[in-house]
Design a protein around this motif. Structure first.
Motif, PDB file in Angstrom:
ATOM      1  N   PRO A 167       0.830  -1.209   0.000  1.00  0.00           N
ATOM      2  CA  PRO A 167       0.000   0.000   0.000  1.00  0.00           C
ATOM      3  C   PRO A 167       0.859   1.251   0.000  1.00  0.00           C
ATOM      4  O   PRO A 167       2.015   1.230   0.433  1.00  0.00           O
ATOM      5  CB  PRO A 167      -0.802  -0.123   1.298  1.00  0.00           C
ATOM      6  CG  PRO A 167      -0.027  -1.045   2.157  1.00  0.00           C
ATOM      7  CD  PRO A 167       0.740  -1.960   1.243  1.00  0.00           C
ATOM      8  N   PRO A 168       0.315   2.370  -0.498  1.00  0.00           N
ATOM      9  CA  PRO A 168       1.089   3.611  -0.549  1.00  0.00           C
ATOM     10  C   PRO A 168       1.586   4.082   0.813  1.00  0.00           C
ATOM     11  O   PRO A 168       2.542   4.825   0.886  1.00  0.00           O
ATOM     12  CB  PRO A 168       0.093   4.615  -1.146  1.00  0.00           C
ATOM     13  CG  PRO A 168      -0.877   3.786  -1.890  1.00  0.00           C
ATOM     14  CD  PRO A 168      -0.972   2.487  -1.155  1.00  0.00           C
ATOM     15  N   GLU A 169       0.942   3.652   1.895  1.00  0.00           N
ATOM     16  CA  GLU A 169       1.372   4.077   3.221  1.00  0.00           C
ATOM     17  C   GLU A 169       2.779   3.591   3.539  1.00  0.00           C
ATOM     18  O   GLU A 169       3.423   4.102   4.441  1.00  0.00           O
ATOM     19  CB  GLU A 169       0.415   3.566   4.305  1.00  0.00           C
ATOM     20  CG  GLU A 169      -0.940   4.231   4.276  1.00  0.00           C
ATOM     21  CD  GLU A 169      -1.871   3.622   3.246  1.00  0.00           C
ATOM     22  OE1 GLU A 169      -1.669   2.456   2.841  1.00  0.00           O
ATOM     23  OE2 GLU A 169      -2.797   4.311   2.828  1.00  0.00           O
ATOM     24  N   ASN A 170       3.268   2.581   2.817  1.00  0.00           N
ATOM     25  CA  ASN A 170       4.614   2.071   3.065  1.00  0.00           C
ATOM     26  C   ASN A 170       5.690   3.006   2.516  1.00  0.00           C
ATOM     27  O   ASN A 170       6.857   2.814   2.781  1.00  0.00           O
ATOM     28  CB  ASN A 170       4.785   0.679   2.462  1.00  0.00           C
ATOM     29  CG  ASN A 170       3.984  -0.357   3.213  1.00  0.00           C
ATOM     30  OD1 ASN A 170       3.464  -0.095   4.292  1.00  0.00           O
ATOM     31  ND2 ASN A 170       3.862  -1.526   2.639  1.00  0.00           N
ATOM     32  N   PHE A 171       5.303   3.998   1.733  1.00  0.00           N
ATOM     33  CA  PHE A 171       6.241   4.957   1.176  1.00  0.00           C
ATOM     34  C   PHE A 171       6.138   6.233   1.997  1.00  0.00           C
ATOM     35  O   PHE A 171       5.065   6.820   2.117  1.00  0.00           O
ATOM     36  CB  PHE A 171       5.909   5.263  -0.283  1.00  0.00           C
ATOM     37  CG  PHE A 171       6.117   4.094  -1.203  1.00  0.00           C
ATOM     38  CD1 PHE A 171       7.323   3.916  -1.851  1.00  0.00           C
ATOM     39  CD2 PHE A 171       5.106   3.162  -1.416  1.00  0.00           C
ATOM     40  CE1 PHE A 171       7.515   2.845  -2.695  1.00  0.00           C
ATOM     41  CE2 PHE A 171       5.299   2.091  -2.254  1.00  0.00           C
ATOM     42  CZ  PHE A 171       6.508   1.928  -2.893  1.00  0.00           C
ATOM     43  N   ALA A 194      -8.241  13.484 -16.465  1.00  0.00           N
ATOM     44  CA  ALA A 194      -7.953  12.067 -16.220  1.00  0.00           C
ATOM     45  C   ALA A 194      -7.291  11.976 -14.849  1.00  0.00           C
ATOM     46  O   ALA A 194      -6.577  12.888 -14.434  1.00  0.00           O
ATOM     47  CB  ALA A 194      -7.031  11.497 -17.289  1.00  0.00           C
ATOM     48  N   ALA A 195      -7.552  10.883 -14.142  1.00  0.00           N
ATOM     49  CA  ALA A 195      -6.955  10.674 -12.820  1.00  0.00           C
ATOM     50  C   ALA A 195      -6.346   9.282 -12.767  1.00  0.00           C
ATOM     51  O   ALA A 195      -6.959   8.304 -13.205  1.00  0.00           O
ATOM     52  CB  ALA A 195      -8.012  10.828 -11.730  1.00  0.00           C
ATOM     53  N   ILE A 196      -5.141   9.209 -12.234  1.00  0.00           N
ATOM     54  CA  ILE A 196      -4.429   7.938 -12.104  1.00  0.00           C
ATOM     55  C   ILE A 196      -4.169   7.704 -10.623  1.00  0.00           C
ATOM     56  O   ILE A 196      -3.564   8.551  -9.961  1.00  0.00           O
ATOM     57  CB  ILE A 196      -3.099   7.976 -12.871  1.00  0.00           C
ATOM     58  CG1 ILE A 196      -3.368   8.208 -14.358  1.00  0.00           C
ATOM     59  CG2 ILE A 196      -2.308   6.695 -12.658  1.00  0.00           C
ATOM     60  CD1 ILE A 196      -2.140   8.517 -15.153  1.00  0.00           C
ATOM     61  N   PRO A 197      -4.616   6.570 -10.081  1.00  0.00           N
ATOM     62  CA  PRO A 197      -4.348   6.294  -8.662  1.00  0.00           C
ATOM     63  C   PRO A 197      -2.844   6.206  -8.401  1.00  0.00           C
ATOM     64  O   PRO A 197      -2.095   5.617  -9.186  1.00  0.00           O
ATOM     65  CB  PRO A 197      -5.021   4.947  -8.419  1.00  0.00           C
ATOM     66  CG  PRO A 197      -5.986   4.774  -9.541  1.00  0.00           C
ATOM     67  CD  PRO A 197      -5.423   5.530 -10.700  1.00  0.00           C
ATOM     68  N   MET A 198      -2.406   6.784  -7.316  1.00  0.00           N
ATOM     69  CA  MET A 198      -0.984   6.750  -6.954  1.00  0.00           C
ATOM     70  C   MET A 198      -0.516   5.317  -6.738  1.00  0.00           C
ATOM     71  O   MET A 198       0.650   5.004  -6.976  1.00  0.00           O
ATOM     72  CB  MET A 198      -0.737   7.591  -5.707  1.00  0.00           C
ATOM     73  CG  MET A 198       0.711   7.670  -5.304  1.00  0.00           C
ATOM     74  SD  MET A 198       1.773   8.505  -6.492  1.00  0.00           S
ATOM     75  CE  MET A 198       1.457  10.199  -6.071  1.00  0.00           C
ATOM     76  N   SER A 199      -1.413   4.426  -6.316  1.00  0.00           N
ATOM     77  CA  SER A 199      -1.023   3.034  -6.111  1.00  0.00           C
ATOM     78  C   SER A 199      -0.522   2.412  -7.415  1.00  0.00           C
ATOM     79  O   SER A 199       0.406   1.607  -7.400  1.00  0.00           O
ATOM     80  CB  SER A 199      -2.193   2.219  -5.547  1.00  0.00           C
ATOM     81  OG  SER A 199      -3.302   2.288  -6.416  1.00  0.00           O
ATOM     82  N   GLU A 200      -1.091   2.797  -8.564  1.00  0.00           N
ATOM     83  CA  GLU A 200      -0.607   2.300  -9.852  1.00  0.00           C
ATOM     84  C   GLU A 200       0.773   2.871 -10.167  1.00  0.00           C
ATOM     85  O   GLU A 200       1.622   2.187 -10.715  1.00  0.00           O
ATOM     86  CB  GLU A 200      -1.581   2.675 -10.969  1.00  0.00           C
ATOM     87  CG  GLU A 200      -2.870   1.898 -10.962  1.00  0.00           C
ATOM     88  CD  GLU A 200      -3.731   2.228 -12.164  1.00  0.00           C
ATOM     89  OE1 GLU A 200      -3.218   2.786 -13.157  1.00  0.00           O
ATOM     90  OE2 GLU A 200      -4.925   1.907 -12.110  1.00  0.00           O
ATOM     91  N   VAL A 201       0.975   4.126  -9.832  1.00  0.00           N
ATOM     92  CA  VAL A 201       2.275   4.760 -10.079  1.00  0.00           C
ATOM     93  C   VAL A 201       3.351   4.094  -9.231  1.00  0.00           C
ATOM     94  O   VAL A 201       4.451   3.818  -9.709  1.00  0.00           O
ATOM     95  CB  VAL A 201       2.197   6.272  -9.782  1.00  0.00           C
ATOM     96  CG1 VAL A 201       3.563   6.921  -9.917  1.00  0.00           C
ATOM     97  CG2 VAL A 201       1.186   6.951 -10.691  1.00  0.00           C
TER      98      VAL A 201
END
Length: 193
Positions: free
Chosen positions: A40-44, A152-159
């Motif tokens: 998950p992004p919280e790990n960054f 357009a919106a891209i989820p940060m999790s995909e990035v």
């Protein structure tokens, strides 16, 4: 033999817990790019992004008041879905949820070539589970307010799992059109059965 040595030296995602009796190398070799989505992004703590905005194609023509297009792209990193209902209805939603923003130079025509490289600040941005990279194509208007063309919106999790490490095309959605979450669409399809 060299390929095996190179494979072992490559960094791998640590996605599975291993107990004392398990072979650590076997667990590491079992991880793949698909396993990266388990992080998950919280790990960054913080991330620095370099965002390339190359071009837009087939933008709609202007109306009778402003027949020409002078588009530019606004790129923001925001907490929350920028294409959701709350973002559309709350007046100051964007200012309270924005983490970073930048824009390209103004171009002209319906097929503009931006060729812009945008960087987040040195300190980076703190990603959360609901963080998005939001692209808004705007029409520059010197006399009036800039007109939104599409977004357009891209989820940060995909990035963060490197799904966007190479340039890819993004389909624009008209501004004001609410997007629907995948779960909503699945429920609707389930009802058709």
């Amino acid at each position: 033999r060299d390929a095996e040595r190179m494979r072992k030296s490559m960094p791998r995602a640590w996605v599975k817990e291993y107990d004392e009796g398990a072979d650590k190398e076997a667990v590491l070799s079992a991880s793949s790019d698909d396993d990266l989505s388990d992080h998950p992004p919280e790990n960054f703590a913080k991330v620095r992004l370099t965002i390339l905005v190359l071009r837009a194609e087939s933008l709609p023509e202007g109306d009778h008041l402003t027949p020409s297009r002078d588009p530019y792209v606004m790129v923001n990193v925001v907490n929350g879905d920028p294409m959701g209902e709350r973002a559309a209805t709350e007046e100051n939603w964007y200012t309270t949820h924005n983490l970073w923003g930048d824009k390209t130079a103004v171009n002209s025509g319906t097929d503009p070539q931006f060729m812009a490289r945008l960087h987040t600040l040195e300190e980076g941005v703190k990603p959360r589970e609901d963080t998005y990279v939001h692209f808004r194509v705007m029409d520059d208007d010197a006399a009036y307010e800039d007109t939104p063309i599409g977004q357009a919106a891209i989820p940060m999790s995909e990035v963060l799992r490197d799904a966007w490490h190479m340039p890819r095309a993004v389909a624009l959605v008209p501004i004001g059109q609410r997007t629907r979450r995948r779960e909503e669409l699945q429920l609707e399809w389930r009802a058709l059965r």
